[in-house]
Design a protein around this motif. Structure first.
Motif, PDB file in Angstrom:
ATOM      1  N   CYS A   6       0.760  -1.096  -0.249  1.00 34.94           N
ATOM      2  CA  CYS A   6      -0.154   0.085   0.062  1.00 34.94           C
ATOM      3  C   CYS A   6       0.948   1.013  -0.100  1.00 34.94           C
ATOM      4  CB  CYS A   6      -1.026   0.024   1.158  1.00 34.94           C
ATOM      5  SG  CYS A   6      -1.902   1.357   1.516  1.00 34.94           S
ATOM      6  N   VAL A   7       0.526   2.229  -0.779  1.00 36.57           N
ATOM      7  CA  VAL A   7       1.319   3.492  -1.005  1.00 36.57           C
ATOM      8  C   VAL A   7       0.512   4.459  -0.516  1.00 36.57           C
ATOM      9  CG1 VAL A   7       2.522   4.835  -2.672  1.00 36.57           C
ATOM     10  CG2 VAL A   7       2.610   2.794  -2.966  1.00 36.57           C
ATOM     11  N   SER A   8       0.891   5.529   0.639  1.00 35.99           N
ATOM     12  CA  SER A   8       0.064   6.404   1.012  1.00 35.99           C
ATOM     13  C   SER A   8       0.931   7.711   1.179  1.00 35.99           C
ATOM     14  CB  SER A   8      -0.493   6.151   2.496  1.00 35.99           C
ATOM     15  OG  SER A   8       0.431   5.897   3.466  1.00 35.99           O
ATOM     16  N   THR A   9       0.154   8.697   1.534  1.00 34.90           N
ATOM     17  CA  THR A   9       0.954   9.935   1.785  1.00 34.90           C
ATOM     18  C   THR A   9       1.386  10.165   3.444  1.00 34.90           C
ATOM     19  OG1 THR A   9      -0.787  11.097   2.652  1.00 34.90           O
ATOM     20  CG2 THR A   9      -0.496  11.478   0.232  1.00 34.90           C
ATOM     21  N   THR A  10       2.168  10.892   3.931  1.00 37.38           N
ATOM     22  CA  THR A  10       2.679  10.807   5.434  1.00 37.38           C
ATOM     23  C   THR A  10       1.562  11.248   6.413  1.00 37.38           C
ATOM     24  OG1 THR A  10       3.359  13.147   4.789  1.00 37.38           O
ATOM     25  CG2 THR A  10       4.942  11.501   4.733  1.00 37.38           C
ATOM     26  N   SER A  11       0.321  11.666   5.629  1.00 39.91           N
ATOM     27  CA  SER A  11      -0.886  11.952   6.612  1.00 39.91           C
ATOM     28  C   SER A  11      -1.803  10.686   6.505  1.00 39.91           C
ATOM     29  CB  SER A  11      -1.480  13.305   5.998  1.00 39.91           C
ATOM     30  OG  SER A  11      -2.200  13.052   4.741  1.00 39.91           O
ATOM     31  N   GLY A  12      -1.375   9.761   5.652  1.00 42.52           N
ATOM     32  CA  GLY A  12      -2.268   8.509   5.755  1.00 42.52           C
ATOM     33  C   GLY A  12      -3.445   8.591   4.790  1.00 42.52           C
ATOM     34  N   VAL A  13      -3.268   9.340   3.813  1.00 43.55           N
ATOM     35  CA  VAL A  13      -4.098   9.054   2.501  1.00 43.55           C
ATOM     36  C   VAL A  13      -3.660   8.076   1.421  1.00 43.55           C
ATOM     37  CG1 VAL A  13      -5.181  10.311   0.700  1.00 43.55           C
ATOM     38  CG2 VAL A  13      -4.991  11.502   2.860  1.00 43.55           C
ATOM     39  N   ILE A  14      -4.500   7.243   1.419  1.00 46.64           N
ATOM     40  CA  ILE A  14      -4.005   5.815   0.412  1.00 46.64           C
ATOM     41  C   ILE A  14      -3.955   6.203  -0.953  1.00 46.64           C
ATOM     42  CG2 ILE A  14      -4.709   3.680  -0.421  1.00 46.64           C
ATOM     43  CD1 ILE A  14      -6.058   3.125   2.422  1.00 46.64           C
ATOM     44  N   LEU A  15      -2.776   6.315  -1.763  1.00 50.35           N
ATOM     45  CA  LEU A  15      -2.728   6.564  -2.946  1.00 50.35           C
ATOM     46  C   LEU A  15      -2.610   5.388  -4.020  1.00 50.35           C
ATOM     47  CD1 LEU A  15       0.165   9.059  -2.401  1.00 50.35           C
ATOM     48  CD2 LEU A  15      -2.049   9.578  -2.752  1.00 50.35           C
ATOM     49  N   ASP A  16      -2.068   4.140  -3.466  1.00 50.74           N
ATOM     50  CA  ASP A  16      -2.290   3.099  -4.413  1.00 50.74           C
ATOM     51  C   ASP A  16      -2.132   1.742  -3.519  1.00 50.74           C
ATOM     52  OD1 ASP A  16      -2.057   1.425  -6.760  1.00 50.74           O
ATOM     53  OD2 ASP A  16      -0.258   1.690  -7.061  1.00 50.74           O
ATOM     54  N   VAL A  17      -2.959   0.611  -3.917  1.00 50.03           N
ATOM     55  CA  VAL A  17      -2.864  -0.634  -3.341  1.00 50.03           C
ATOM     56  C   VAL A  17      -2.727  -1.666  -4.499  1.00 50.03           C
ATOM     57  CG1 VAL A  17      -4.278   0.174  -1.386  1.00 50.03           C
ATOM     58  CG2 VAL A  17      -5.433  -0.884  -3.444  1.00 50.03           C
ATOM     59  N   ASP A  18      -2.413  -2.819  -3.957  1.00 52.51           N
ATOM     60  CA  ASP A  18      -2.353  -3.967  -5.047  1.00 52.51           C
ATOM     61  C   ASP A  18      -3.569  -4.896  -4.606  1.00 52.51           C
ATOM     62  OD1 ASP A  18      -1.481  -5.348  -2.809  1.00 52.51           O
ATOM     63  OD2 ASP A  18       0.404  -5.773  -3.305  1.00 52.51           O
ATOM     64  N   ARG A  19      -3.676  -5.960  -5.496  1.00 53.06           N
ATOM     65  CA  ARG A  19      -5.057  -6.665  -5.413  1.00 53.06           C
ATOM     66  C   ARG A  19      -4.985  -7.617  -3.958  1.00 53.06           C
ATOM     67  NH1 ARG A  19      -6.305 -10.697 -10.178  1.00 53.06           N
ATOM     68  NH2 ARG A  19      -6.642  -8.614 -11.097  1.00 53.06           N
ATOM     69  N   ALA A  20      -3.846  -7.814  -3.557  1.00 50.49           N
ATOM     70  CA  ALA A  20      -3.700  -8.562  -2.285  1.00 50.49           C
ATOM     71  C   ALA A  20      -4.365  -7.734  -1.111  1.00 50.49           C
ATOM     72  CB  ALA A  20      -2.189  -9.144  -1.871  1.00 50.49           C
ATOM     73  N   PHE A  21      -4.010  -6.465  -0.909  1.00 52.54           N
ATOM     74  CA  PHE A  21      -4.481  -5.687  -0.116  1.00 52.54           C
ATOM     75  C   PHE A  21      -5.878  -5.465  -0.075  1.00 52.54           C
ATOM     76  CE2 PHE A  21      -5.162  -1.528   2.124  1.00 52.54           C
ATOM     77  CZ  PHE A  21      -4.522  -1.723   3.117  1.00 52.54           C
ATOM     78  N   CYS A  22      -6.354  -5.413  -1.287  1.00 57.52           N
ATOM     79  CA  CYS A  22      -7.725  -5.330  -1.372  1.00 57.52           C
ATOM     80  C   CYS A  22      -8.409  -6.602  -0.924  1.00 57.52           C
ATOM     81  CB  CYS A  22      -8.312  -5.149  -2.987  1.00 57.52           C
ATOM     82  SG  CYS A  22      -7.799  -3.526  -3.577  1.00 57.52           S
ATOM     83  N   THR A  23      -7.873  -7.558  -1.165  1.00 58.05           N
ATOM     84  CA  THR A  23      -8.257  -8.954  -0.448  1.00 58.05           C
ATOM     85  C   THR A  23      -8.227  -9.174   0.902  1.00 58.05           C
ATOM     86  OG1 THR A  23      -7.697 -10.149  -2.561  1.00 58.05           O
ATOM     87  CG2 THR A  23      -7.919 -11.624  -0.379  1.00 58.05           C
ATOM     88  N   LEU A  24      -7.238  -8.451   1.563  1.00 51.27           N
ATOM     89  CA  LEU A  24      -7.054  -8.306   3.007  1.00 51.27           C
ATOM     90  C   LEU A  24      -8.103  -7.609   3.779  1.00 51.27           C
ATOM     91  CD1 LEU A  24      -5.239  -8.859   5.619  1.00 51.27           C
ATOM     92  CD2 LEU A  24      -3.981  -6.693   4.992  1.00 51.27           C
ATOM     93  N   VAL A  25      -8.303  -6.403   3.122  1.00 53.47           N
ATOM     94  CA  VAL A  25      -9.319  -5.511   3.715  1.00 53.47           C
ATOM     95  C   VAL A  25     -10.749  -5.722   3.192  1.00 53.47           C
ATOM     96  CG1 VAL A  25      -7.620  -4.007   4.484  1.00 53.47           C
ATOM     97  CG2 VAL A  25      -8.744  -3.741   2.366  1.00 53.47           C
TER      98      VAL A  25
END
Length: 226
Positions: A6-25
């Motif tokens: 998962c890629v995010s900003t330093t404030s915690g806003v999500i910018l990019d995720v892979d399919r596995a992360f989508c599966t996890l959450v």
């Protein structure tokens, strides 16, 4: 051990995720991009996640964190995070790892995901080796009926033929054989909806659990040729 990113900003806003992360959450990519990590983090873990973000911003050194994600169905996913600062100083890359939960694999959602993975495997085998060397029309037909029922679609000889890329006459012959073995239910002329029998459903689910790495008994064994 499973992993995701998962890629995010330093404030915690999500910018990019892979399919596995989508599966996890258990959320799709569209709902995650632009959202705050707080929307998917268990409330009790938000404070320590915020502390980690502040530390990353101040020091820039990699950090590790144990945290829990809350899912739409009310379940909780436990995960370990390794967070590093990307070259762009306002970007964080999180590598998320977690243990597979047997209870999740046995759930309808877990079995449906296993069925989709098996379907992709069938498609890849066909593409790589060709139709002449494929030969598992039995599995393809049973899997298509299972997916149709799981997704609320109607399975008929025509829809199975189209989805499985198997000729309608061959599908018809296999359906009759599978009915004789008590795995499918269909009328004699195959003009109505085709269903898995209870025995067929149980065998398919045991097969999917075995495909996902669990030992299983009572898997499907039928003649390979007609």
């Amino acid at each position: 051990m499973l992993s995701a990113h998962c890629v995010s900003t330093t404030s915690g806003v999500i910018l990019d995720v892979d399919r596995a992360f989508c599966t996890l959450v258990q959320r799709n990519e569209r709902s995650l991009i632009g959202a705050s990590y707080k929307t998917i983090t268990l409330p009790d873990d938000i404070a320590k996640s915020s502390k980690m973000l502040r530390s990353m911003t101040a020091r820039g050194a990699p950090s590790t964190l144990q945290k829990r994600y809350r899912r739409p169905d009310g379940t909780v996913a436990h995960a370990s995070l390794l967070v590093t600062m990307a070259r762009e100083r306002d970007r964080l890359l999180a590598t998320v790892t977690w243990e597979r939960c047997p209870a999740e694999d046995a759930s309808p959602f877990g079995l449906w995901r296993a069925a989709l993975r098996l379907q992709r495997l069938y498609e890849t085998r066909r593409q790589e080796f060709g139709e002449e060397l494929f030969g598992d029309h039995l599995g393809v037909i049973l899997l298509e009926v299972y997916l149709a029922e799981a997704e609320g679609r109607i399975a008929t000889q025509a829809t199975i033929s189209n989805a499985a890329s198997v000729s309608a006459p061959m599908v018809g012959r296999w359906i009759k054989v599978l009915c004789q073995y008590g795995l499918l239910q269909a009328d004699r002329d195959l003009t109505d909806v085709i269903h898995l029998s209870h025995a067929g459903l149980m065998k398919i689910e045991r097969t999917l659990r075995a495909f996902d790495g669990e030992p299983a008994q009572g898997m499907i064994t039928l003649p390979r040729e007609m």
